[in-house]
Design an enzyme around this catalytic site. Structure first.
Site, PDB file in Angstrom:
ATOM      1  N   GLU A  35       5.083  -6.146   1.851  1.00 41.28           N
ATOM      2  CA  GLU A  35       4.814  -6.729   0.520  1.00 41.28           C
ATOM      3  C   GLU A  35       4.207  -5.684  -0.417  1.00 41.28           C
ATOM      4  O   GLU A  35       3.043  -5.806  -0.823  1.00 41.28           O
ATOM      5  CB  GLU A  35       3.911  -7.970   0.638  1.00 41.28           C
ATOM      6  CG  GLU A  35       2.666  -7.749   1.484  1.00 41.28           C
ATOM      7  CD  GLU A  35       1.806  -8.986   1.631  1.00 41.28           C
ATOM      8  OE1 GLU A  35       2.308 -10.102   1.463  1.00 41.28           O
ATOM      9  OE2 GLU A  35       0.615  -8.807   1.922  1.00 41.28           O
ATOM     10  N   GLY A  92       0.789  -1.233   0.000  1.00 43.36           N
ATOM     11  CA  GLY A  92       0.000   0.000   0.000  1.00 43.36           C
ATOM     12  C   GLY A  92       0.816   1.274   0.000  1.00 43.36           C
ATOM     13  O   GLY A  92       0.262   2.347   0.254  1.00 43.36           O
ATOM     14  N   ARG A 148       2.561  -1.874  -6.174  1.00 45.47           N
ATOM     15  CA  ARG A 148       2.537  -0.701  -7.039  1.00 45.47           C
ATOM     16  C   ARG A 148       3.832   0.109  -6.988  1.00 45.47           C
ATOM     17  O   ARG A 148       4.394   0.450  -8.032  1.00 45.47           O
ATOM     18  CB  ARG A 148       1.366   0.203  -6.623  1.00 45.47           C
ATOM     19  CG  ARG A 148       1.078   1.325  -7.616  1.00 45.47           C
ATOM     20  CD  ARG A 148       0.005   2.288  -7.078  1.00 45.47           C
ATOM     21  NE  ARG A 148      -1.240   1.643  -6.729  1.00 45.47           N
ATOM     22  CZ  ARG A 148      -2.277   1.469  -7.563  1.00 45.47           C
ATOM     23  NH1 ARG A 148      -2.206   1.901  -8.801  1.00 45.47           N
ATOM     24  NH2 ARG A 148      -3.373   0.860  -7.156  1.00 45.47           N
ATOM     25  N   CYS A 195     -16.002   2.773 -27.590  1.00 45.14           N
ATOM     26  CA  CYS A 195     -17.231   3.547 -27.732  1.00 45.14           C
ATOM     27  C   CYS A 195     -17.874   3.745 -26.372  1.00 45.14           C
ATOM     28  O   CYS A 195     -19.000   3.300 -26.125  1.00 45.14           O
ATOM     29  CB  CYS A 195     -18.193   2.811 -28.657  1.00 45.14           C
ATOM     30  SG  CYS A 195     -17.442   2.464 -30.232  1.00 45.14           S
ATOM     31  N   TYR A 204      -0.795  -2.403 -12.087  1.00 44.77           N
ATOM     32  CA  TYR A 204      -2.253  -2.323 -12.202  1.00 44.77           C
ATOM     33  C   TYR A 204      -2.631  -1.653 -13.528  1.00 44.77           C
ATOM     34  O   TYR A 204      -3.423  -0.706 -13.556  1.00 44.77           O
ATOM     35  CB  TYR A 204      -2.849  -1.565 -11.008  1.00 44.77           C
ATOM     36  CG  TYR A 204      -2.485  -2.175  -9.671  1.00 44.77           C
ATOM     37  CD1 TYR A 204      -3.132  -3.311  -9.219  1.00 44.77           C
ATOM     38  CD2 TYR A 204      -1.475  -1.633  -8.869  1.00 44.77           C
ATOM     39  CE1 TYR A 204      -2.807  -3.884  -7.996  1.00 44.77           C
ATOM     40  CE2 TYR A 204      -1.142  -2.195  -7.645  1.00 44.77           C
ATOM     41  CZ  TYR A 204      -1.813  -3.315  -7.223  1.00 44.77           C
ATOM     42  OH  TYR A 204      -1.482  -3.887  -6.014  1.00 44.77           O
TER      43      TYR A 204
HETATM   44  C1  LIG Z   1      -2.723  -5.690  -3.263  1.00 44.62           C
HETATM   45  C2  LIG Z   1      -2.026  -6.197  -2.079  1.00 44.62           C
HETATM   46  C3  LIG Z   1      -0.701  -5.821  -1.812  1.00 44.62           C
HETATM   47  C4  LIG Z   1       0.036  -4.816  -2.653  1.00 44.62           C
HETATM   48  O1  LIG Z   1      -0.534  -3.556  -2.540  1.00 44.62           O
HETATM   49  P1  LIG Z   1       0.148  -2.295  -3.284  1.00 44.62           P
HETATM   50  O2  LIG Z   1      -0.813  -1.190  -3.051  1.00 44.62           O
HETATM   51  O3  LIG Z   1       0.300  -2.653  -4.709  1.00 44.62           O
HETATM   52  O4  LIG Z   1       1.471  -2.066  -2.619  1.00 44.62           O
HETATM   53  C5  LIG Z   1      -0.078  -6.391  -0.726  1.00 44.62           C
HETATM   54  N1  LIG Z   1      -0.725  -7.300   0.065  1.00 44.62           N
HETATM   55  C6  LIG Z   1      -1.996  -7.656  -0.154  1.00 44.62           C
HETATM   56  C7  LIG Z   1      -2.646  -8.635   0.742  1.00 44.62           C
HETATM   57  C8  LIG Z   1      -2.689  -7.115  -1.224  1.00 44.62           C
HETATM   58  O5  LIG Z   1      -3.961  -7.475  -1.422  1.00 44.62           O
END
Ligand SMILES: *Cc1c(COP(=O)(O)O)cnc(C)c1O
Length: 392
Positions: A268, A234, A271, A342, A371
């Site tokens: 983890e 995130g 993005r 369209c 994404y």
């Molecule tokens: C989507 C997701 C991530 C990665 O989130 P980003 O916003 O791309 O960093 C990590 N862990 C879980 C469980 C997710 O669903």
């Protein structure tokens, strides 16, 4: 719209792809990805924090092969991603999370030796125990904690993970199963509570999570050696400021300040790892004014690059004179760039200032490495798929 913000190699390859009629194309700058992931790895490793890449941001096999040696593993969110990542990277540690895992997906994960399984519900835990038998399966329990974040792009409350009461029951179920000979072991907890957080917001959230996790682990998994806390992903990126990066150094320093050696810390992100290394290269098919608004119709559209439609932003882009440009020049300080679909939702960018834009000019969309293609509705209107090119 200055074209000097594009790396020279990206610009040259984009022009070459146009000359070879390969547009639209996704172009991935693998050396840039390597640099970005290396910087993240160095910052986190310095703080003793493990780094997984969330494959759902972009599971392209070439990107995965660049990332594998720079990460501690890959997080996958479906059986499809699990098999794809294990095929592309036979030696990688794979953590498997996500809601609604089927028995078949769980069995594949167990048989193929998944490294960590992130369990989302009590029913899922019971099914893992039933499917695993005596086979070793290392589990993290996904926690759904009431820690909303103001300013987050997305708060992940809802169907993900377990509340505090269920987590206590889960720990007990796993303990009883282990005593009865099950190979399933709970190694810690996992959260992914929000996305779009800058370093300071993420650290504020992580501190609350860690306070909770340490207490919970002591109470519910006493005696567990090296309990693990996966803090999720995130980390924010700024589509309005492509040059801006998440501050990994500050984040790692903050995590080091929160660490006390009692738990293994892991993150983890997806993005923020891959977004900057991808480009969607298109060219101008038509230019027009309608009802006073200037439009460029780009080859391709949101069926390839759904990101701006999904997030409601304007995708940053650079226009380049194309090798076969023609027609009159368009000058406008607020161009709208749309694709070939369209539907009025097929909008890639708005408010774009352009000078001397012509048919056949290139539109190089930045920040298309996460994404993007993999979240898009590829077959709507049956246009051809893009080509894929890699700088290496
Ligand atoms: C989507 C997701 C991530 C990665 O989130 P980003 O916003 O791309 O960093 C990590 N862990 C879980 C469980 C997710 O669903």
């Amino acid at each position: 719209m200055r074209d000097d913000v594009l790396p020279a190699a990206v610009r040259e390859r984009a022009l070459a792809l146009a000359a070879q009629n390969q547009l639209p194309a996704f172009l991935y700058d693998l050396p840039a990805l390597k640099t970005q992931a290396g910087q993240i790895r160095d910052a986190l490793a310095g703080a003793g924090v493990e780094f997984l890449y969330a494959a759902k941001a972009n599971p392209d096999a070439q990107l995965l092969r660049v990332l594998a040696p720079l990460t501690d593993g890959i997080e996958v969110a479906s059986g499809g991603e699990l098999e794809h990542v294990m095929d592309a990277l036979p030696h990688a540690r794979v953590a498997f999370g996500g809601p609604g895992k089927t028995d078949r997906e769980l069995m594949t994960a167990i048989q193929r030796g998944v490294w960590r399984l992130h369990v989302e519900s009590l029913r899922e835990l019971n099914r893992v125990i039933a499917l695993a038998g005596r086979r070793p399966v290392e589990v993290l329990l996904r926690a759904n904690l009431p820690f909303g974040v103001t300013g987050a792009a997305l708060n992940m409350s809802g169907p993900f993970g377990m509340d505090e009461e269920s987590l206590v029951v889960a720990a007990r179920i796993a303990r009883d199963a282990a005593a009865a000979g099950s190979g399933v072991r709970v190694r810690g907890v996992h959260v992914h509570l929000a996305s779009g957080l800058d370093a300071e917001q993420k650290l504020t959230l992580d501190e609350r999570v860690l306070d909770w996790a340490r207490t919970w682990l002591r109470a519910n998994l006493p005696g567990l050696k090296s309990p693990e806390v996966n803090l999720g992903g995130g980390m924010t990126v700024d589509y309005a400021e492509p040059g801006h990066r998440f501050d990994w150094a500050a984040y790692a320093k903050g995590l080091a300040g929160l660490a006390d050696g009692s738990v293994v810390l892991r993150v983890e992100p997806g993005r923020a790892v891959s977004v900057h290394s991808g480009y969607y290269v298109s060219d101008v098919l038509d230019l027009k004014y309608t009802r006073g608004q200037a439009y460029a119709i780009a080859r391709g559209g949101t069926h390839h690059l759904r990101t701006p439609a999904a997030k409601g932003h304007s995708q940053p882009l650079v226009a380049l004179p194309g090798p076969q440009r023609s027609g009159d020049a368009l000058n406008d300080d607020s161009l709208t760039v749309v694709g070939q679909l369209c539907t009025p939702k097929d909008q890639l960018a708005t408010g774009v200032p352009v000078q001397d834009l012509r048919i056949g000019d290139l539109l190089v969309f930045r920040m298309a490495g996460a994404y993007a293609w993999n979240i898009s509705h590829h077959d709507f209107l049956m246009h051809p798929h893009p080509s894929f090119a890699y700088l290496d």
